[in-house]
Design an enzyme around this catalytic site. Structure first.
Site, PDB file in Angstrom:
ATOM      1  N   GLY A  12       0.876  -1.705  -0.700  1.00 31.61           N
ATOM      2  CA  GLY A  12      -0.421  -0.386  -0.317  1.00 31.61           C
ATOM      3  C   GLY A  12       1.153   0.967  -0.027  1.00 31.61           C
ATOM      4  O   GLY A  12       0.619   2.012   1.222  1.00 31.61           O
ATOM      5  N   GLY A  52      16.173   5.591  -8.172  1.00 30.72           N
ATOM      6  CA  GLY A  52      16.586   3.909  -8.433  1.00 30.72           C
ATOM      7  C   GLY A  52      16.259   3.002  -7.213  1.00 30.72           C
ATOM      8  O   GLY A  52      15.962   1.624  -6.577  1.00 30.72           O
ATOM      9  N   ASN A  87       0.997  -2.814   5.484  1.00 29.23           N
ATOM     10  CA  ASN A  87       0.257  -1.104   5.233  1.00 29.23           C
ATOM     11  C   ASN A  87      -0.619  -1.821   4.465  1.00 29.23           C
ATOM     12  O   ASN A  87      -2.344  -0.402   5.359  1.00 29.23           O
ATOM     13  CB  ASN A  87       1.514  -0.305   5.191  1.00 29.23           C
ATOM     14  CG  ASN A  87       0.852   0.997   5.277  1.00 29.23           C
ATOM     15  OD1 ASN A  87      -0.581   1.848   5.302  1.00 29.23           O
ATOM     16  ND2 ASN A  87       0.148   1.465   3.496  1.00 29.23           N
ATOM     17  N   SER A 139      -4.939  -0.486  13.924  1.00 29.26           N
ATOM     18  CA  SER A 139      -5.403   0.563  13.694  1.00 29.26           C
ATOM     19  C   SER A 139      -6.150   0.707  15.583  1.00 29.26           C
ATOM     20  O   SER A 139      -6.646  -0.316  16.101  1.00 29.26           O
ATOM     21  CB  SER A 139      -6.422   1.051  12.803  1.00 29.26           C
ATOM     22  OG  SER A 139      -7.651   1.543  13.333  1.00 29.26           O
ATOM     23  N   ASN A 146     -15.810   0.144  16.436  1.00 24.80           N
ATOM     24  CA  ASN A 146     -15.952   1.379  15.858  1.00 24.80           C
ATOM     25  C   ASN A 146     -17.648   1.608  15.377  1.00 24.80           C
ATOM     26  O   ASN A 146     -17.179   0.275  14.649  1.00 24.80           O
ATOM     27  CB  ASN A 146     -15.207   2.590  15.396  1.00 24.80           C
ATOM     28  CG  ASN A 146     -15.575   3.707  14.825  1.00 24.80           C
ATOM     29  OD1 ASN A 146     -15.961   4.276  15.199  1.00 24.80           O
ATOM     30  ND2 ASN A 146     -14.836   3.910  13.614  1.00 24.80           N
ATOM     31  N   TYR A 152     -14.063  -3.359   9.650  1.00 29.17           N
ATOM     32  CA  TYR A 152     -12.271  -3.092  10.006  1.00 29.17           C
ATOM     33  C   TYR A 152     -12.344  -3.409  11.136  1.00 29.17           C
ATOM     34  O   TYR A 152     -10.704  -3.590  11.195  1.00 29.17           O
ATOM     35  CB  TYR A 152     -12.446  -2.091   9.327  1.00 29.17           C
ATOM     36  CG  TYR A 152     -11.649  -1.028   9.384  1.00 29.17           C
ATOM     37  CD1 TYR A 152     -10.966  -1.069   8.465  1.00 29.17           C
ATOM     38  CD2 TYR A 152     -10.844   0.207  10.586  1.00 29.17           C
ATOM     39  CE1 TYR A 152      -9.371   0.109   7.882  1.00 29.17           C
ATOM     40  CE2 TYR A 152     -10.286   0.606  10.488  1.00 29.17           C
ATOM     41  CZ  TYR A 152      -9.362   0.542   9.442  1.00 29.17           C
ATOM     42  OH  TYR A 152      -8.046   1.534   9.129  1.00 29.17           O
ATOM     43  N   ALA A 153     -12.636  -3.385  12.170  1.00 28.14           N
ATOM     44  CA  ALA A 153     -12.320  -3.769  13.723  1.00 28.14           C
ATOM     45  C   ALA A 153     -11.821  -4.946  13.543  1.00 28.14           C
ATOM     46  O   ALA A 153     -11.230  -5.113  14.559  1.00 28.14           O
ATOM     47  CB  ALA A 153     -13.644  -3.208  14.373  1.00 28.14           C
ATOM     48  N   LYS A 156      -8.698  -5.632  12.221  1.00 25.50           N
ATOM     49  CA  LYS A 156      -7.660  -5.058  13.164  1.00 25.50           C
ATOM     50  C   LYS A 156      -7.575  -6.025  14.109  1.00 25.50           C
ATOM     51  O   LYS A 156      -5.776  -5.996  14.728  1.00 25.50           O
ATOM     52  CB  LYS A 156      -7.580  -3.302  13.363  1.00 25.50           C
ATOM     53  CG  LYS A 156      -7.417  -2.765  11.572  1.00 25.50           C
ATOM     54  CD  LYS A 156      -6.861  -2.812  11.099  1.00 25.50           C
ATOM     55  CE  LYS A 156      -6.281  -1.878   9.927  1.00 25.50           C
ATOM     56  NZ  LYS A 156      -5.333  -2.208   8.763  1.00 25.50           N
ATOM     57  N   ILE A 185      -5.970  10.009  11.045  1.00 26.40           N
ATOM     58  CA  ILE A 185      -4.935   9.870  10.033  1.00 26.40           C
ATOM     59  C   ILE A 185      -5.839  11.008   8.715  1.00 26.40           C
ATOM     60  O   ILE A 185      -6.368   9.970   8.275  1.00 26.40           O
ATOM     61  CB  ILE A 185      -3.545   9.194   9.298  1.00 26.40           C
ATOM     62  CG1 ILE A 185      -3.637   8.156  11.335  1.00 26.40           C
ATOM     63  CG2 ILE A 185      -2.917   9.681   9.129  1.00 26.40           C
ATOM     64  CD1 ILE A 185      -2.613   9.373  12.269  1.00 26.40           C
TER      65      ILE A 185
HETATM   66  P1  NAP Z   1      -5.097   5.156   1.717  1.00 27.17           P
HETATM   67  O1  NAP Z   1      -4.664   6.148   1.416  1.00 27.17           O
HETATM   68  O2  NAP Z   1      -6.471   4.831   1.391  1.00 27.17           O
HETATM   69  O3  NAP Z   1      -4.062   3.828   0.719  1.00 27.17           O
HETATM   70  C1  NAP Z   1      -4.218   2.771   0.785  1.00 27.17           C
HETATM   71  C2  NAP Z   1      -3.190   1.849   0.366  1.00 27.17           C
HETATM   72  O4  NAP Z   1      -3.465   0.460   0.114  1.00 27.17           O
HETATM   73  C3  NAP Z   1      -3.043   2.107  -1.296  1.00 27.17           C
HETATM   74  O5  NAP Z   1      -1.612   2.399  -1.439  1.00 27.17           O
HETATM   75  C4  NAP Z   1      -4.047   0.745  -1.611  1.00 27.17           C
HETATM   76  O6  NAP Z   1      -2.776   1.264  -3.110  1.00 27.17           O
HETATM   77  C5  NAP Z   1      -3.433  -0.364  -1.116  1.00 27.17           C
HETATM   78  N1  NAP Z   1      -4.463  -1.325  -1.475  1.00 27.17           N
HETATM   79  C6  NAP Z   1      -5.470  -1.328  -0.888  1.00 27.17           C
HETATM   80  N2  NAP Z   1      -6.494  -2.156  -1.692  1.00 27.17           N
HETATM   81  C7  NAP Z   1      -5.500  -3.129  -2.281  1.00 27.17           C
HETATM   82  C8  NAP Z   1      -4.989  -4.900  -2.251  1.00 27.17           C
HETATM   83  N3  NAP Z   1      -6.173  -5.211  -2.659  1.00 27.17           N
HETATM   84  N4  NAP Z   1      -3.738  -4.322  -2.884  1.00 27.17           N
HETATM   85  C9  NAP Z   1      -2.764  -3.925  -2.934  1.00 27.17           C
HETATM   86  N5  NAP Z   1      -3.014  -2.724  -2.395  1.00 27.17           N
HETATM   87  C10 NAP Z   1      -4.253  -2.150  -2.491  1.00 27.17           C
HETATM   88  O7  NAP Z   1      -4.873   4.540   3.093  1.00 27.17           O
HETATM   89  P2  NAP Z   1      -4.320   4.800   4.381  1.00 27.17           P
HETATM   90  O8  NAP Z   1      -5.112   5.881   5.256  1.00 27.17           O
HETATM   91  O9  NAP Z   1      -3.201   5.137   3.815  1.00 27.17           O
HETATM   92  O10 NAP Z   1      -4.158   3.795   5.511  1.00 27.17           O
HETATM   93  C11 NAP Z   1      -3.198   3.059   5.334  1.00 27.17           C
HETATM   94  C12 NAP Z   1      -3.043   1.375   6.808  1.00 27.17           C
HETATM   95  O11 NAP Z   1      -3.029   2.440   7.390  1.00 27.17           O
HETATM   96  C13 NAP Z   1      -4.496   1.132   6.561  1.00 27.17           C
HETATM   97  O12 NAP Z   1      -4.178  -0.353   6.801  1.00 27.17           O
HETATM   98  C14 NAP Z   1      -5.471   1.937   7.060  1.00 27.17           C
HETATM   99  O13 NAP Z   1      -6.202   1.081   7.823  1.00 27.17           O
HETATM  100  C15 NAP Z   1      -4.538   1.964   8.556  1.00 27.17           C
HETATM  101  N6  NAP Z   1      -4.561   2.806   8.972  1.00 27.17           N
HETATM  102  C16 NAP Z   1      -5.480   4.112   8.944  1.00 27.17           C
HETATM  103  C17 NAP Z   1      -5.738   5.365   9.453  1.00 27.17           C
HETATM  104  C18 NAP Z   1      -6.697   6.180   9.265  1.00 27.17           C
HETATM  105  O14 NAP Z   1      -7.154   7.082   9.644  1.00 27.17           O
HETATM  106  N7  NAP Z   1      -6.332   6.984   8.375  1.00 27.17           N
HETATM  107  C19 NAP Z   1      -6.128   4.816  10.920  1.00 27.17           C
HETATM  108  C20 NAP Z   1      -5.814   3.458  11.249  1.00 27.17           C
HETATM  109  C21 NAP Z   1      -5.450   2.642  10.659  1.00 27.17           C
HETATM  110  P3  NAP Z   1      -4.027   1.613  -4.611  1.00 27.17           P
HETATM  111  O15 NAP Z   1      -3.322   3.056  -4.455  1.00 27.17           O
HETATM  112  O16 NAP Z   1      -3.721   1.013  -5.432  1.00 27.17           O
HETATM  113  O17 NAP Z   1      -5.392   1.322  -3.889  1.00 27.17           O
END
Ligand code: NAP
Length: 244
Positions: A12, A52, A87, A139, A146, A152-153, A156, A185
């Protein structure tokens, strides 16, 4: 250069938290293999800025049948990784009473089963090397639950459980396994929330701001580096004090 000459796999890594982690790791001397479903916009510029040291793999990590082979091939090509950051993640929010099983299962596949397969495969090679750091993205929702995010909960919470189990199994072989539990975030994942929901969540954060992907990348860097050499099986919460 806290990750000089280290090889890291970051899932990700196209945007949000994973992109920040990949960038921070490269800045600290690592070579990074990033995975996303497709080539992200600006990838060529990122690779050239990284001189690179960024490699890209397109794969759907929700397609569980192909994940193990993909990672095994990567390990063969690279000689194995020093750091893994699981991630990649998705949400499919709905009230439990309205949630269909396919949305429940899809979130479990991408957020829990796939990270487990990747950690197991990369971890085996790390154990042979007698070193490595695995970081799983959990998370705060996996700890506290939640409403509207039962799938999702559950995923995680599962990530936290498998992190601690894998940590116990791998510690005697020099491999550390930890999780990060981000709070609220600013990424694409949270941009879909309504303004009202955002305001209500912000009101619960003592540090009075949303977190940034860089806030999480700093914690990932710490867990990846030797500065955390005596830390394993832990969940580090990075949430501006939302849950104390
Ligand atoms: P995001 O901006 O939605 O990015 C998600 C990433 O995961 C993207 O790079 C996406 O790739 C990749 N991804 C999703 N499905 C995939 C799949 N089937 N195969 C390969 N790659 C996949 O999310 P984020 O907020 O950065 O979250 C990153 C991590 O932190 C997640 O595990 C999320 O649950 C966790 N998290 C986030 C928050 C928050 O508040 N944002 C809070 C707690 C935990 P593509 O671009 O190709 O779709």
């Amino acid at each position: 250069m806290r990750l000089q000459d280290k090889k890291a796999l970051v899932t990700g890594a196209s945007r949000g938290i994973g992109k920040a982690i990949a960038g921070r790791f490269i800045a600290e001397g690592a070579e990074v293999w990033g995975i996303g479903t497709k080539e992200p916009e600006g990838l060529a510029e990122r690779i050239s800025e990284a001189k690179g040291k960024l490699h890209w793999i397109c794969a759907d990590l929700g397609d569980l049948a192909q994940v193990e082979e993909l990672v095994e091939n990567l390990i063969k090509d690279t000689g194995g990784f020093d750091v893994l950051v699981n991630n990649a993640g998705i949400t499919r929010d709905n009230l439990s009473f309205r949630m269909n099983l396919s949305d429940f299962q899809k979130v479990l596949d991408v957020n829990l089963s796939s990270p487990f397969i990747i950690a197991r495969t990369v971890g085996r090679a790390m154990i042979r090397q007698r070193r490595g750091s695995i970081i799983n993205m959990a998370s705060v929702v996996g700890i506290h639950g939640n409403g509207g995010q039962a799938n999702y909960a559950a995923a995680k919470a599962g990530v936290i459980g498998f992190t601690k189990s894998l940590a116990q199994e791998s510690a005697p072989r020099g491999v550390r396994v930890n999780a990060i539990a981000p709070g609220f975030i600013a990424t694409d994942m949270t941009s879909a929330m309504t303004e009202d929901a955002k305001e209500k969540t912000l009101a619960l954060i003592p540090l009075k701001r949303m977190g940034t992907p860089d806030d999480i990348a700093a914690a990932a860097l710490f867990l990846a580096s030797d500065e955390s050499a005596y830390i394993t099986g832990q969940v580090i919460t990075v949430d501006g004090g939302m849950f104390m």
